[in-house]
Design an enzyme around this catalytic site. Structure first.
Site, short mmCIF file in Angstrom:
data_model
loop_
_atom_site.label_atom_id
_atom_site.label_comp_id
_atom_site.label_asym_id
_atom_site.label_seq_id
_atom_site.Cartn_x
_atom_site.Cartn_y
_atom_site.Cartn_z
N ASN A 9 0.87 -1.18 0.00
CA ASN A 9 0.00 0.00 0.00
C ASN A 9 0.90 1.22 0.00
OD1 ASN A 9 -1.88 2.02 0.42
ND2 ASN A 9 -2.29 1.48 2.55
N TRP A 10 1.03 1.84 -1.18
CA TRP A 10 1.93 2.98 -1.30
C TRP A 10 1.41 4.23 -0.60
CZ3 TRP A 10 3.71 3.03 -7.16
CH2 TRP A 10 4.40 1.84 -7.43
N LYS A 11 0.14 4.24 -0.23
CA LYS A 11 -0.50 5.42 0.36
C LYS A 11 -0.26 6.64 -0.56
CE LYS A 11 -0.24 3.35 4.89
NZ LYS A 11 -0.15 3.56 6.35
N HIS A 93 -9.54 1.25 5.11
CA HIS A 93 -8.27 1.45 5.82
C HIS A 93 -8.49 2.42 6.97
CE1 HIS A 93 -4.13 2.65 6.63
NE2 HIS A 93 -3.76 1.54 6.01
N GLU A 95 -6.96 4.87 8.00
CA GLU A 95 -6.79 6.28 7.66
C GLU A 95 -8.03 6.84 6.98
OE1 GLU A 95 -2.03 5.48 7.28
OE2 GLU A 95 -3.21 5.73 5.45
N GLU A 164 -5.43 -4.68 10.75
CA GLU A 164 -4.41 -3.67 10.95
C GLU A 164 -4.68 -2.92 12.26
OE1 GLU A 164 -2.41 -2.31 6.96
OE2 GLU A 164 -4.19 -1.14 7.36
N GLY A 170 2.56 2.49 10.99
CA GLY A 170 3.51 3.59 10.83
C GLY A 170 4.15 4.06 12.13
N SER A 208 3.32 -2.20 10.54
CA SER A 208 4.77 -2.19 10.68
C SER A 208 5.39 -3.56 10.44
CB SER A 208 5.17 -1.65 12.07
OG SER A 208 4.74 -0.32 12.22
N GLY A 229 2.78 -1.21 4.37
CA GLY A 229 2.82 0.22 4.13
C GLY A 229 4.21 0.70 3.78
N GLY A 230 4.90 1.30 4.73
CA GLY A 230 6.19 1.94 4.48
C GLY A 230 7.21 1.04 3.81
#
Length: 247
Positions: A9-11, A93, A95, A164, A170, A208, A229-230
Site C-alpha cells: 500500500n503505497w499510500k 483502511h 486512515e 491492521e 507507521g 509495521s 505500508g512503508g
C-alpha cells in the site's frame, strides 16, 4: 494450503520516476512463490499496469466509490478500476475511517461495489490503542467485519480481510505474532459462521511489517500474508517480505 498474499500500500507516496525505479526493482527481485500486488495512487495505476505487463505482480487501488457512476466529483468507481485491470481495492483502511469519517456501512458498501465489478476488496479492520487498552479489540474488529458480512451475504467469502491494529500502523510498533494470530483466529471464526469458504479465505496482517518480523508473523496458522505500508516503498525491503511469505 492458502497461498500467501503480500500487498503493498503505497499510500500518498510516489512520482513517475520513483515508481518506475521501484517497480523495476520488484520485477528484478521476483518472482516469488506467493501472490504479490501493489495498490498505488489513482494517477499512477495505468502506468503501473504497463510496467507490470508480463509479470505475475498484480495491481490495485487504495479505495473505491460505493456508487456505480454519476455526479460524484472526485470519486472513482469499481467499474473504472476493473476497466483498467485492477485486481484489488483496499477499503476501510484506518486512515480512511479516521480522516474521512468512513462508517462500517460505507466500507461494506464499497466492498459490495468492488465485488460487483470483479475487483477483490481488501477489507481493513483494526482497533485503536485506546480500544485495545480497554479490552475492546475483539468487539471492535467483529463489529467492523459484521457490517461487511451482512452487506455481502453469500459473497462475503470472496473478499480478503486485513487486520491492521491502528496503534501499529507507521509507528514502528507491531503486534506480537501471538497477539496478531489471536485476532486473526477471531476473524476466521466469525467468517466460518458466515461462509463455507472461510477455510480458504486469506487474512492479512498489517502494522509495521518488516523483513525481520515477516516470517514469524506469516508463520502463524491464520495469517496468510500482509498489507505492507512503508516497507513497500523500497524494492529490497518489499522483496524480502515477499520472500518471507514464500517460505
Amino acid at each position: 494450503m492458502r497461498k500467501k498474499l503480500v500487498v503493498g500500500n503505497w499510500k500518498m507516496h510516489g512520482s513517475r520516476a520513483a515508481n518506475a525505479q521501484l517497480l523495476a526493482g520488484l520485477k528484478e527481485a521476483g518472482p516469488w512463490n506467493a501472490d504479490v500486488a501493489v495498490c498505488v495512487p489513482f494517477p499512477y495505476i495505468a502506468e503501473t499496469a504497463l510496467a507490470l505487463t508480463g509479470t505475475a505482480i498484480a495491481y490495485g487501488s487504495q479505495d473505491c466509490s460505493a456508487h456505480e457512476q454519476g455526479a460524484y466529483t472526485g470519486e472513482v468507481s469499481s467499474a473504472m478500476l476493473h476497466d483498467i485491470g485492477c485486481r484489488y481495492a483496499i477499503v476501510g483502511h484506518s486512515e480512511r475511517r479516521a480522516y474521512h469519517a468512513e462508517s462500517d456501512q460505507l466500507v461494506a458498501d464499497k466492498a459490495k461495489a468492488a465485488l460487483a465489478h470483479g475487483v477483490t476488496p481488501i477489507v481493513c479492520v483494526g482497533e485503536t490503542r485506546a480500544e485495545r487498552e480497554a479490552g475492546q479489540t475483539e468487539a471492535v474488529v467483529k463489529r467492523q467485519l459484521a457490517a461487511v458480512i451482512h452487506t455481502l451475504g453469500h459473497c462475503c467469502g470472496e473478499m480478503v480481510v486485513a487486520y491492521e491494529p491502528v496503534w501499529a500502523i507507521g509507528t514502528g510498533l507491531t503486534a506480537t505474532p501471538a497477539e496478531a494470530q489471536a485476532v486473526h483466529a477471531v476473524l476466521r471464526a466469525q467468517l466460518h459462521a458466515a461462509t463455507d469458504r472461510s477455510a480458504v479465505m486469506r487474512l492479512l496482517y498489517g502494522g509495521s511489517v518488516k523483513a525481520d518480523n515477516a516470517a514469524e508473523l506469516f508463520g502463524q496458522p491464520d495469517i496468510d500474508g500482509g498489507l505492507i505500508g512503508g516497507a513497500s516503498l523500497k524494492a529490497a525491503d518489499f522483496a524480502a517480505i515477499c520472500r518471507a511469505a514464500a517460505h
